[in-house]
Design an enzyme around this catalytic site. Structure first.
Site, PDB file in Angstrom:
ATOM      1  N   GLY A 171       0.825  -1.203   0.000  1.00 19.15           N
ATOM      2  CA  GLY A 171       0.000   0.000   0.000  1.00 19.15           C
ATOM      3  C   GLY A 171       0.853   1.245   0.000  1.00 19.15           C
ATOM      4  O   GLY A 171       1.869   1.342  -0.689  1.00 19.15           O
ATOM      5  N   GLY A 172       0.422   2.196   0.819  1.00 20.68           N
ATOM      6  CA  GLY A 172       1.123   3.483   0.870  1.00 20.68           C
ATOM      7  C   GLY A 172       2.566   3.359   1.316  1.00 20.68           C
ATOM      8  O   GLY A 172       3.384   4.245   1.048  1.00 20.68           O
ATOM      9  N   GLY A 405      21.109  11.417 -32.344  1.00 20.24           N
ATOM     10  CA  GLY A 405      20.690  12.194 -31.171  1.00 20.24           C
ATOM     11  C   GLY A 405      21.410  11.717 -29.919  1.00 20.24           C
ATOM     12  O   GLY A 405      21.643  12.493 -28.982  1.00 20.24           O
ATOM     13  N   ALA A 406      21.772  10.439 -29.925  1.00 20.39           N
ATOM     14  CA  ALA A 406      22.433   9.890 -28.746  1.00 20.39           C
ATOM     15  C   ALA A 406      23.788  10.556 -28.516  1.00 20.39           C
ATOM     16  O   ALA A 406      24.246  10.683 -27.371  1.00 20.39           O
ATOM     17  CB  ALA A 406      22.588   8.382 -28.890  1.00 20.39           C
TER      18      ALA A 406
HETATM   19  C1  HXC Z   1      -2.581  -3.497  11.666  1.00 17.25           C
HETATM   20  C2  HXC Z   1      -1.451  -5.338  10.946  1.00 17.25           C
HETATM   21  C3  HXC Z   1      -1.340  -4.796   9.666  1.00 17.25           C
HETATM   22  C4  HXC Z   1      -1.902  -3.511   9.436  1.00 17.25           C
HETATM   23  C5  HXC Z   1      -0.377  -6.710   9.670  1.00 17.25           C
HETATM   24  N1  HXC Z   1      -0.857  -6.526  10.895  1.00 17.25           N
HETATM   25  N2  HXC Z   1      -0.666  -5.667   8.884  1.00 17.25           N
HETATM   26  N3  HXC Z   1      -2.068  -4.704  11.950  1.00 17.25           N
HETATM   27  N4  HXC Z   1      -2.511  -2.910  10.466  1.00 17.25           N
HETATM   28  N5  HXC Z   1      -1.807  -2.921   8.250  1.00 17.25           N
HETATM   29  C6  HXC Z   1      -0.732  -7.425  12.032  1.00 17.25           C
HETATM   30  C7  HXC Z   1      -1.589  -8.671  11.897  1.00 17.25           C
HETATM   31  O1  HXC Z   1      -2.891  -8.409  12.326  1.00 17.25           O
HETATM   32  C8  HXC Z   1      -0.850  -9.633  12.797  1.00 17.25           C
HETATM   33  O2  HXC Z   1      -1.166  -9.301  14.120  1.00 17.25           O
HETATM   34  C9  HXC Z   1       0.604  -9.232  12.606  1.00 17.25           C
HETATM   35  O3  HXC Z   1       0.590  -7.912  12.088  1.00 17.25           O
HETATM   36  C10 HXC Z   1       1.313 -10.112  11.620  1.00 17.25           C
HETATM   37  O4  HXC Z   1       0.551 -10.173  10.438  1.00 17.25           O
HETATM   38  P1  HXC Z   1       0.287 -11.536   9.658  1.00 17.25           P
HETATM   39  O5  HXC Z   1      -0.788 -11.283   8.678  1.00 17.25           O
HETATM   40  O6  HXC Z   1       0.086 -12.643  10.631  1.00 17.25           O
HETATM   41  O7  HXC Z   1       1.711 -11.727   8.935  1.00 17.25           O
HETATM   42  P2  HXC Z   1       2.014 -12.340   7.528  1.00 17.25           P
HETATM   43  O8  HXC Z   1       1.251 -13.600   7.320  1.00 17.25           O
HETATM   44  O9  HXC Z   1       3.505 -12.380   7.435  1.00 17.25           O
HETATM   45  O10 HXC Z   1       1.450 -11.295   6.461  1.00 17.25           O
HETATM   46  C11 HXC Z   1       2.016 -10.012   6.375  1.00 17.25           C
HETATM   47  C12 HXC Z   1       1.144  -9.092   5.486  1.00 17.25           C
HETATM   48  C13 HXC Z   1      -0.310  -9.121   5.983  1.00 17.25           C
HETATM   49  C14 HXC Z   1       1.212  -9.603   4.040  1.00 17.25           C
HETATM   50  C15 HXC Z   1       1.761  -7.719   5.539  1.00 17.25           C
HETATM   51  O11 HXC Z   1      -0.320  -8.912   7.399  1.00 17.25           O
HETATM   52  C16 HXC Z   1      -1.152  -8.097   5.335  1.00 17.25           C
HETATM   53  O12 HXC Z   1      -1.619  -8.297   4.200  1.00 17.25           O
HETATM   54  N6  HXC Z   1      -1.385  -6.978   6.010  1.00 17.25           N
HETATM   55  C17 HXC Z   1      -2.207  -5.940   5.520  1.00 17.25           C
HETATM   56  C18 HXC Z   1      -1.523  -5.198   4.426  1.00 17.25           C
HETATM   57  C19 HXC Z   1      -2.328  -4.004   4.031  1.00 17.25           C
HETATM   58  O13 HXC Z   1      -3.310  -4.141   3.293  1.00 17.25           O
HETATM   59  N7  HXC Z   1      -1.966  -2.810   4.595  1.00 17.25           N
HETATM   60  C20 HXC Z   1      -2.713  -1.629   4.443  1.00 17.25           C
HETATM   61  C21 HXC Z   1      -2.317  -1.079   3.102  1.00 17.25           C
HETATM   62  S1  HXC Z   1      -3.173   0.389   2.774  1.00 17.25           S
HETATM   63  P3  HXC Z   1      -1.209 -10.401  15.277  1.00 17.25           P
HETATM   64  O14 HXC Z   1      -1.721  -9.647  16.465  1.00 17.25           O
HETATM   65  O15 HXC Z   1      -2.108 -11.472  14.795  1.00 17.25           O
HETATM   66  O16 HXC Z   1       0.228 -10.865  15.449  1.00 17.25           O
HETATM   67  C22 HXC Z   1      -2.073   1.529   3.150  1.00 17.25           C
HETATM   68  C23 HXC Z   1      -2.606   2.874   2.867  1.00 17.25           C
HETATM   69  C24 HXC Z   1      -1.569   3.936   3.087  1.00 17.25           C
HETATM   70  O17 HXC Z   1      -1.006   1.301   3.578  1.00 17.25           O
HETATM   71  C25 HXC Z   1      -1.837   4.991   2.090  1.00 17.25           C
HETATM   72  C26 HXC Z   1      -0.869   6.107   2.176  1.00 17.25           C
HETATM   73  C27 HXC Z   1      -0.853   6.847   0.869  1.00 17.25           C
END
Ligand code: HXC
Length: 515
Positions: A171-172, A405-406
């Protein structure tokens, strides 16, 4: 009583923070083949020694269970210390704490060290390992990212900003690294994408793995988002320490010159590299390695647009940036990717006072619909603009071809190069002799008794006139025709004399590079 409870809780939290998220979480991180945030910082800083800022900061949100999951440091360690004796600020996201997700307090900590880095003229390195915006904190997470992006942009060209991706970057989270000067990734354990495989599947029905979508090879070879792909975390951190050694601390600083004792600078090996047949390829890296100080070439963007080689090196101890056409790949033509790659590198070096050496062997721009439709006009213009705008010392050596041109684009004297050397076999012309003869002598060739031999004769006539460096030298476009073996000493002397170069640029807010 309440005070006692609070103190106990704080002590526990502190212990966890010091451990980098608690022993279980460390094990989980290691099980994925990853280091913890603290281990990474220890590898980065001299003797593993660093000062942490804001260790006791925690998030303020109580929503969605966050009141029960409060961690000292809020999932990021912000610190300063020394790397090879020079100050550096760094932050390391801790994936073991809420997935290293970024929210208000986490972002504030990063912003604080970014501000300090800019105020003090010190490089900043981000060690990224994060699930992106912390979902539970909603819009303040988005605001936190934007606060960082704003600072990345303001710091651009002020202090070097380096990003290592050591886990997910979704994401961001990808945009802060993308705004920095160099990105490095680790094979198999880091990935970057704006939307992950699941979203991709829903929207475009494509099935793709995380690795294929945004792994290190994808970004090193296809997108060019990362300039470095390392086999593991220690080599990534080592690589970035080496990278730092070629850079100044800030835009008003110059790179410390390594001590160098002059020896025989003649390099006879260089006389043997260019093949007699000008259609035959050779490896420009061989030229580079024979020109620069031993073991000093540090290549960036190695697997992207391989027809252009860029990297840092040293010449008599002085840090320089090298941009070179690579005849080994697509005959060294300029295409969309190579133009973008070169332009970005030139602008970085110019922003940070790193002199530029261009090694030119280019048959021209790559023709075709793919190139035209993907914007070779504006991409080529990026490279042209970057060179023309650069005010650092700039030297070109034409090793063989400089066509069309290069010729203009690759740091010609006309666009501000300080010195332009050519090797005796250089060919400097609007185009290759065969094509040129076909166009300008078309009627003569068609109407002759033996078109083939007339064509050959005309081709030779054209080659005699232009396929050499002397026409350009007679106009002063080439300063000197030099033997390959003398090139190193010529460059050392020329960079020495250009050391205090000053260029007055016209007053303006900023230029408008054709992005
Ligand atoms: C809160 C999060 C989190 C998030 C992971 N966790 N991402 N908590 N916010 N964005 C937490 C999980 O709940 C979990 O907590 C722990 O971190 C580990 O995550 P897992 O999923 O168990 O790990 P893994 O299997 O290795 O997967 C990693 C991952 C996945 C691929 C990153 O967690 C995931 O897809 N996360 C979400 C990614 C996402 O969509 N982010 C937001 C993007 S939007 P526990 O307590 O169970 O240990 C964005 C907008 C910004 O960023 C825009 C700015 C311009």
């Amino acid at each position: 009583m309440a005070k006692k409870k609070l103190l106990k809780e704080l002590t526990l939290l502190r212990k966890e923070a010091e451990l980098g998220g608690g022993e279980k979480r460390i094990e989980a991180q290691h099980a994925k083949g990853k280091l913890t945030a603290r281990e990474r910082l220890e590898l980065l800083f001299d003797r593993g020694d660093y000062d942490e800022i804001g260790q006791m900061v925690t998030h303020r949100s109580t929503l969605f269970g966050l009141d029960k999951k409060r961690f000292l440091g809020d999932g990021v360690i912000t610190a300063f210390g020394k790397v090879e004796g020079r100050p550096v600020y760094a932050y390391a996201q801790d994936f073991t704490i809420l997935g290293g997700s970024l929210a208000e307090a986490h972002a504030e900590k990063i912003c604080r060290i970014m501000d300090l880095a800019v105020q003090n003229g010190v490089p900043i390195i981000g060690l990224n390992d994060s699930g992106g915006a912390r979902i539970q904190e909603g819009v303040v997470s988005l605001g936190g990212y934007a606060d960082i992006f704003f600072r990345n942009t303001r710091a651009s060209g002020v202090v070097p900003q380096l990003s290592l991706i050591l886990g997910p970057c979704a994401g961001g989270a990808v945009y802060s690294p993308a705004l920095t000067d160099f990105v490095g990734m680790v094979e198999g354990s880091s990935y970057m994408f704006v939307t992950g495989p699941n979203v991709v599947k829903t929207v475009t029905h494509e099935e793709v793995s995380s690795e294929d979508l945004g792994g290190s090879q994808t970004h090193a070879i296809k997108s060019g988002v990362t300039q470095f792909s390392f086999p593991n975390e220690p080599s990534a951190i080592d690589g970035f320490k080496k990278l730092l050694s070629y850079l100044p601390q800030n835009c008003e600083d110059s790179v410390p010159r390594l001590s160098y004792k002059s020896v025989n600078e003649n390099r006879p090996e260089l006389d043997l590299i260019i093949p007699a047949n000008s259609e035959q390829s050779y490896d420009i890296r061989e030229v580079i390695l024979n020109l620069v100080d031993p073991d000093s070439f540090f290549e960036a963007h190695k697997s992207f647009a391989e027809n252009m080689v860029v990297g840092f090196s040293r010449l008599a101890g002085r840090s320089i940036g090298i941009i070179a056409n690579q005849p080994l790949y697509l005959a060294g033509v300029l295409d969309n990717k190579a133009s973008r790659k070169g332009a970005r590198f030139v602008r970085f070096c110019d922003a940070f006072n790193i002199p530029l050496l261009v090694l030119e062997d280019v048959p021209g721009f790559l023709p075709g619909t793919d190139q035209e439709w993907n914007g070779i006009i504006s991409n080529g213009a990026k490279l042209l603009y970057a060179f023309a705008e650069a005010t650092v010392p700039r030297i070109t050596v034409i090793t063989r071809k400089a066509y069309g041109g290069a010729y203009d684009v690759m740091n010609s004297k006309h666009i501000g190069a300080d010195m332009n050397y050519a090797w005796p076999g250089a060919e400097i012309a609007v185009m290759g002799s065969k094509g040129a003869a076909e166009i300008i002598f078309k009627n003569e060739i068609i109407n002759s008794e033996d078109p083939q031999s007339t064509w050959l004769k005309k081709e030779q006539e054209y080659a005699l006139e232009f396929a050499n460096p002397y026409k350009a030298a007679s106009r002063g476009f080439v300063d000197e025709v030099i033997e390959p073996s003398d090139t190193r000493i010529k460059l050392i002397r020329a960079f020495d004399i250009l050391e205090n170069k000053v260029v007055d640029s016209p007053k303006r807010k900023h230029g408008n590079i054709p992005l």
